[in-house]
Motif scaffolding. Structure first.
Motif, PDB file in Angstrom:
ATOM      1  N   TRP A 335      55.597  98.025  21.352  1.00 20.81           N
ATOM      2  CA  TRP A 335      55.823  96.634  21.752  1.00 20.81           C
ATOM      3  C   TRP A 335      55.803  95.686  20.558  1.00 20.81           C
ATOM      4  CZ3 TRP A 335      56.871  95.819  26.879  1.00 20.81           C
ATOM      5  CH2 TRP A 335      57.113  94.496  27.251  1.00 20.81           C
ATOM      6  N   ARG A 336      55.089  96.070  19.504  1.00 24.17           N
ATOM      7  CA  ARG A 336      54.988  95.190  18.336  1.00 24.17           C
ATOM      8  C   ARG A 336      56.326  94.998  17.646  1.00 24.17           C
ATOM      9  NH1 ARG A 336      50.135  98.598  15.553  1.00 24.17           N
ATOM     10  NH2 ARG A 336      48.704  98.619  17.327  1.00 24.17           N
ATOM     11  N   THR A 337      57.205  95.993  17.729  1.00 19.97           N
ATOM     12  CA  THR A 337      58.455  95.938  16.977  1.00 19.97           C
ATOM     13  C   THR A 337      59.701  96.121  17.830  1.00 19.97           C
ATOM     14  OG1 THR A 337      58.228  98.296  16.491  1.00 19.97           O
ATOM     15  CG2 THR A 337      57.377  96.756  14.848  1.00 19.97           C
ATOM     16  N   ASP A 338      59.585  96.783  18.979  1.00 17.68           N
ATOM     17  CA  ASP A 338      60.776  97.106  19.767  1.00 17.68           C
ATOM     18  C   ASP A 338      60.432  97.184  21.257  1.00 17.68           C
ATOM     19  OD1 ASP A 338      63.165  97.964  20.781  1.00 17.68           O
ATOM     20  OD2 ASP A 338      63.332  99.754  19.529  1.00 17.68           O
ATOM     21  N   THR A 405      46.936  92.219  20.741  1.00 17.02           N
ATOM     22  CA  THR A 405      47.163  91.090  21.641  1.00 17.02           C
ATOM     23  C   THR A 405      48.659  90.945  21.896  1.00 17.02           C
ATOM     24  OG1 THR A 405      45.211  89.957  20.764  1.00 17.02           O
ATOM     25  CG2 THR A 405      46.801  88.611  21.977  1.00 17.02           C
ATOM     26  N   ALA A 406      49.020  90.746  23.147  1.00 21.25           N
ATOM     27  CA  ALA A 406      50.434  90.687  23.522  1.00 21.25           C
ATOM     28  C   ALA A 406      51.149  89.562  22.776  1.00 21.25           C
ATOM     29  CB  ALA A 406      50.565  90.459  25.031  1.00 21.25           C
ATOM     30  N   PRO A 407      52.264  89.859  22.110  1.00 25.64           N
ATOM     31  CA  PRO A 407      52.996  88.805  21.388  1.00 25.64           C
ATOM     32  C   PRO A 407      53.420  87.658  22.294  1.00 25.64           C
ATOM     33  CG  PRO A 407      53.804  90.979  20.761  1.00 25.64           C
ATOM     34  CD  PRO A 407      52.883  91.177  21.913  1.00 25.64           C
ATOM     35  N   GLU A 408      53.835  87.982  23.542  1.00 26.33           N
ATOM     36  CA  GLU A 408      54.269  86.908  24.436  1.00 26.33           C
ATOM     37  C   GLU A 408      53.110  86.024  24.871  1.00 26.33           C
ATOM     38  OE1 GLU A 408      54.298  90.718  27.025  1.00 26.33           O
ATOM     39  OE2 GLU A 408      54.357  90.140  24.914  1.00 26.33           O
ATOM     40  N   ALA A 409      51.885  86.600  24.910  1.00 28.42           N
ATOM     41  CA  ALA A 409      50.707  85.784  25.224  1.00 28.42           C
ATOM     42  C   ALA A 409      50.439  84.799  24.093  1.00 28.42           C
ATOM     43  CB  ALA A 409      49.499  86.686  25.450  1.00 28.42           C
TER      44      ALA A 409
END
Length: 705
Positions: A335-338, A405-409
């Motif tokens: 999730w961090r990159t793709d 931690t979720a990037p969208e958060a």
């Protein structure tokens, strides 16, 4: 094709020309020889003791030096080369030399690669010392041979690598045009294979800094590393030729390279090396077993690895053992990159893990039940739906963030806090998904400030940061600002992906696309998008463009009613002025300017100022009109000089150029084969975009285009 560049060497000074002699002493033309830094050795061979052994590292020029001596010698030259296959043939070299020797004529006997000669021939060479007219020079590799003792009494000349590197490789690099190309690769491999060092070199290529395990890995004595070091190929820790490891392992069959890596992993694991070091070999081998620590080692290594290598570790772990916990861990790392790859990993999961929920939300599926909500999960939900699941302290989430931690958060927290400090803090180490989301948040902030150029750049950066599949249902977030900026600049934007009709960003995308249609003179398409998005301001502007003034006035009056915010009211007042009675326009536009100044939207303020300037010009107040036009240009954030470049569409530029040249609207319509109404609409947009009051203020540069 050349592969990799090298630092420039002084190889252009490596050559000298000398006449070449055959065994019968005749000259056969000139040939260049790399003799840089070899003058002393050449003098010793030609004029020193009568028996000389020239030794040195592989590729260090022993043969070249011997040939140069043969060509420069005034004596008769009798030469031979020993080969490995004739090592057991008695008197092999002696029989080649003897017929050409003379007891009286000065003679130079030159034997290359004497380490391969048979013992009887070596004894013959030693015996020749009794003839004072015969000088014997032999070359010997750096590796041990049974003839070392027999030749130990001879004068020894040791050739070291040149100060710029290994001579053979320097010559090959020169032939490749100063690149590590096919000649260099072939030369490098030939040097190692001809000297039985290929296996050792491959072991070093695999082990890297762990060369102490070379003996255990290859069953070869580590002393062989000294030969590579003496040859200028290795410095004891790494190869000196760029891409040497790739060249060596590429010369192996894939199964051989994998076996070397797997055995190296087992050795390092037994020795207690760090998990990351062991995992590197497992990933290179695409295999893991109990000897190397198995799947647990890969999972431990992934926790401290970079995102890219952590994904490699966990993919191998998942392929080895299809465990849902490993799948979730892999998806979280991806999730961090793709996010697109993460979704492919996570969507088959039955787990209620938050990262699985996020993957479903990211692709527009908001149906799964939530067992336990956290602040982070609530922010993710709010980002994609506009609805928080619980009250959240956004700044606390920013303070307590971690690598998972979720990037969208984080992006949603930043949208709520609107802090320059947190924007700069998050940007320091941001990459991949978080970087793309931060670019989109920055585009949103730039649009709110009315900075059109910054909005366009930030939105493009965000869209380039992830693939359309990677953005999922969130693609409407950066896409809306790319369209809005394109509309403000009058650009026909390059092909853009379609937003996903799910989640909170779909209506925003429709509004932005409507603006884009309107800017390019497509009011019917704009009206469809504005109506679908329930954008009453946009719908009113589209109806104004279609000549439906009454319907537009009704919509705008409803928007002006409280409790509308200052920005909405200001935009509505500006639009209302376009359909109001002439006597009411100045008051409406001045109130629009006041509201938009308070709202801080520079772009909309520039439009209101331009409209007010146009109105003042129509009423004869030329000085005030010019002053308002200058201020409108400043507020727009567009370059003052050559403002028409990149701002006007092709059609608008043609109309503006003709208007600047003094043509009437009717003349322009006749020249361009369009109606007078179309000319008027184009000019209205031109005045607004360039923030000018009328055709007399159009930039003179338009006349040269």
């Amino acid at each position: 094709m050349a592969d990799r560049g090298l630092p420039e060497h002084a190889h252009r000074r490596l050559t000298r020309s000398a006449p070449r002699r055959s065994n019968d002493g005749s000259r056969r033309g000139a040939d260049p020889h790399p003799l840089l830094e070899r003058d002393t050795a050449l003098h010793t061979v030609l004029s020193g003791p009568p028996q000389v052994v020239v030794s040195g590292g592989i590729g260090c020029g022993r043969t070249t030096l011997l040939r140069a001596a043969a060509e420069l010698s005034a004596a008769q030259v009798v030469a031979a080369t020993a080969v490995r296959s004739e090592r057991t043939v008695p008197h092999g070299i002696a029989n080649q030399l003897a017929p050409h020797l003379s007891r009286t004529r000065p003679t130079l006997v030159a034997v290359d690669d004497v380490q391969h000669a048979d013992s009887e021939s070596v004894a013959f060479l030693v015996w020749l010392r009794r003839f004072p007219n015969i000088r014997v020079v032999v070359t010997h590799s750096a590796t041990d041979s049974p003839h070392r003792v027999a030749l130990s009494a001879w004068h020894q000349v040791w050739l070291r690598p040149l100060s710029t590197g290994n001579p053979a490789l320097l010559s090959a690099v020169r032939d490749d045009g100063d690149e590590v190309g096919p000649v260099t690769r072939r030369t490098f491999l030939d040097l190692l294979r001809d000297n039985d060092l290929f296996e050792v070199a491959c072991g070093l290529a695999v082990l890297g800094r762990h060369s102490a395990f070379l003996g255990a890995l290859t069953n070869r004595h580590p002393k062989a590393v000294t030969t590579l070091t003496d040859s200028g190929l290795h410095d004891g820790t790494r190869f000196l030729l760029p891409a040497a490891e790739e060249i060596l392992l590429g010369a192996l069959a894939p199964a051989q390279a994998a076996d070397l890596h797997l055995r190296a992993a087992a050795l390092l694991h037994d020795a207690g090396a760090p998990d990351l070091d062991v995992a590197e070999h497992c990933v290179a081998a695409q295999a893991v077993d109990d000897r190397t620590g198995g799947v647990p080692l890969l999972r431990r290594a992934a926790r401290t690895a970079t995102s890219a290598f952590a994904v490699d570790c966990l993919r191998l772990a998942l392929r080895t053992s299809d465990d849902e916990a490993v799948r979730v861990e892999l998806g979280r790392t991806q999730w961090r990159t793709d996010p697109a790859a993460a979704a492919r990993t996570l969507l088959p999961c039955d787990s209620g893990d938050p990262v699985v929920l996020r993957a479903r939300w990211w692709h527009g599926d908001f149906s799964p039940e939530i067992n336990r909500c956290t602040a982070e999960l609530s922010l993710c939900h709010e980002f994609l739906t506009g609805r928080p699941l619980q009250a959240v302290d956004a700044e606390a989430v920013l303070r307590q963030r971690g690598p998972d931690t979720a990037p969208e958060a984080l992006a949603q927290a930043l949208r709520l806090v609107r802090s320059e400090h947190w924007r700069a803090t998050l940007a320091i180490d941001a990459s991949g998904t978080l970087r793309a989301l931060l670019d989109a948040v920055r585009a949103e902030d730039s649009w709110r400030r009315g900075d059109v150029l910054a909005t366009a750049a930030d939105a493009r950066s965000a869209l380039d940061g992830l693939s359309p599949e990677g953005w999922g249902a969130a693609i409407g977030f950066p896409l809306q600002f790319a369209l809005l900026a394109g509309a403000a600049l009058g650009h026909e934007t390059s092909p853009l992906p379609q937003a996903v009709p799910r989640g909170v960003f779909w209506p925003e995308y429709l509004r932005a696309r409507g603006r884009h249609h309107l800017a390019l003179g497509r009011p019917y398409a704009a009206l469809d998008d504005f109506t679908a998005a329930a954008d009453r301001l946009g719908e009113a502007e589209a109806r104004i463009a279609l000549g439906q003034s009454g319907a537009a006035r009704t919509l705008l009056e409803e928007e002006i009613a409280p409790p509308s915010d200052a920005r909405t009211t200001g935009i509505a007042l500006r639009l209302l002025a376009t359909v109001a009675a002439r006597t009411d326009r100045p008051g409406l536009l001045r109130e629009a300017v006041r509201r938009l100044e308070h709202a801080g939207d520079h772009l909309e303020l520039s439009r209101a100022l331009a409209d007010l300037g146009h109105d003042r010009r129509d009423r004869g107040a030329l000085g005030e009109a010019r002053s308002l036009g200058r201020r409108a240009r400043r507020e727009s954030g567009l370059p003052e000089r050559d403002a028409a470049d990149g701002v006007l569409s092709a059609a608008e530029r043609k109309v503006a150029a003709l208007a600047a040249a003094g043509h009437s609207n009717r003349e322009i319509g006749r020249r361009l084969c369009v109606t007078v109404s179309t000319v008027e609409q184009h000019l209205t947009r031109v005045y607004r975009k360039l923030s000018v009051a009328g055709r007399d203020d159009l930039p003179r540069e338009l006349l040269t285009r």
